[in-house]
Design a protein around this motif. Structure first.
Motif, PDB file in Angstrom:
ATOM      1  N   CYS A 169       6.116  -6.522   2.276  1.00 31.28           N
ATOM      2  CA  CYS A 169       4.858  -6.054   2.703  1.00 31.28           C
ATOM      3  C   CYS A 169       4.669  -5.921   3.998  1.00 31.28           C
ATOM      4  O   CYS A 169       3.804  -4.648   4.592  1.00 31.28           O
ATOM      5  N   ALA A 228       3.559  -2.238   5.665  1.00 28.38           N
ATOM      6  CA  ALA A 228       2.404  -1.914   6.509  1.00 28.38           C
ATOM      7  C   ALA A 228       2.844  -1.228   7.884  1.00 28.38           C
ATOM      8  O   ALA A 228       2.052  -0.459   8.083  1.00 28.38           O
ATOM      9  N   THR A 270      -7.325 -11.507   5.344  1.00 25.54           N
ATOM     10  CA  THR A 270      -7.396 -10.848   4.204  1.00 25.54           C
ATOM     11  C   THR A 270      -8.987 -11.053   3.725  1.00 25.54           C
ATOM     12  O   THR A 270      -9.592 -11.696   4.247  1.00 25.54           O
ATOM     13  N   GLU A 328       0.279  -6.437  -1.950  1.00 26.21           N
ATOM     14  CA  GLU A 328      -0.850  -5.707  -1.712  1.00 26.21           C
ATOM     15  C   GLU A 328      -1.970  -6.189  -0.903  1.00 26.21           C
ATOM     16  O   GLU A 328      -2.659  -5.786   0.190  1.00 26.21           O
ATOM     17  N   TYR A 329      -2.090  -7.421  -1.170  1.00 24.27           N
ATOM     18  CA  TYR A 329      -3.291  -8.367  -0.725  1.00 24.27           C
ATOM     19  C   TYR A 329      -3.018  -8.422   0.923  1.00 24.27           C
ATOM     20  O   TYR A 329      -3.822  -8.332   1.776  1.00 24.27           O
ATOM     21  N   ARG A 348      -0.644  -6.582   2.737  1.00 18.58           N
ATOM     22  CA  ARG A 348      -0.380  -4.969   3.319  1.00 18.58           C
ATOM     23  C   ARG A 348      -1.673  -4.620   4.129  1.00 18.58           C
ATOM     24  O   ARG A 348      -1.530  -4.266   5.172  1.00 18.58           O
ATOM     25  N   GLN A 349      -2.634  -4.567   3.368  1.00 19.90           N
ATOM     26  CA  GLN A 349      -3.909  -4.139   3.940  1.00 19.90           C
ATOM     27  C   GLN A 349      -4.409  -5.069   5.414  1.00 19.90           C
ATOM     28  O   GLN A 349      -4.567  -4.252   6.290  1.00 19.90           O
TER      29      GLN A 349
END
Length: 188
Positions: A29, A33, A118, A169-170, A172-173
């Motif tokens: 990730c 990113a 997060t 996904e959690y 990555r942002q």
């Protein structure tokens, strides 16, 4: 690539990002990113860098410190990288129950650093009770949900969202958000 033997390191035309973990989810990730944020390729790998905090950090302060320590300890082991990334998951409690989150800390060769957190989500009582009893969240998830090594896969968030949001996904942002000062150097 083995970071323990520096003499085997072969320079690349791609910038090197070192993640303070060997967890494949955290490494993949981070690569995604960085690639998305900078719109170019990076060489990303991980090492087992100590967090120097509890096995299951509690609260923002301890969790962020764990992420910072992972990045700084990675720098000490392999100063040849361009960026060092620490990712640390933590838990906390409020009047609604126990919730999980993670802090991301990024350090660059120029000394600039940034961090991001997060989103949070609440844990089921059975998991929270095990964590309160001293068990690390990933181990509690494995027992309650009859999984094996879930933290190297979808993690709590993946289990509880039935795969709609996985651990990659959690994180990555939040990694992309922590990169804002690096992709907007004229503003920071």
């Amino acid at each position: 690539m083995s970071f323990k033997k520096r003499q085997n390191f072969q320079p690349s035309d791609k910038p090197l990002v070192l993640v303070g973990s060997k967890n494949p989810v955290k490494i993949s990730c981070t690569e995604d990113a960085f690639t998305r944020a900078f719109n170019k390729s990076f060489l990303v790998d991980g090492i087992n860098a100590p967090s120097d905090v509890s096995e299951q950090p509690k609260g923002d302060k301890e969790t962020l410190l764990g992420a910072k320590n992972r990045a700084h300890n990675s720098l000490k082991v392999f100063p040849e990288a361009n960026f060092w990334v620490g990712i640390e998951g933590g838990i906390d409690e409020d009047e609604y129950g126990m919730f999980a989150f993670a802090w991301i800390y990024i350090l660059a060769t120029n000394g600039k650093s940034s961090q991001s957190k997060t989103g949070t989500f609440y844990l089921p009582k059975a998991v929270a009770d095990m964590v309160k009893g001293g068990m690390e969240l990933g181990k509690a998830d494995d027992l309650v949900f009859e999984k094996e090594n879930s933290k190297q896969h979808g993690g709590s968030v993946g289990i509880l969202t039935h795969g709609v949001i996985d651990r990659s996904e959690y994180y990555r942002q939040a990694i992309i958000l922590a990169l804002i000062p690096f992709v907007n150097e004229n503003l920071f």
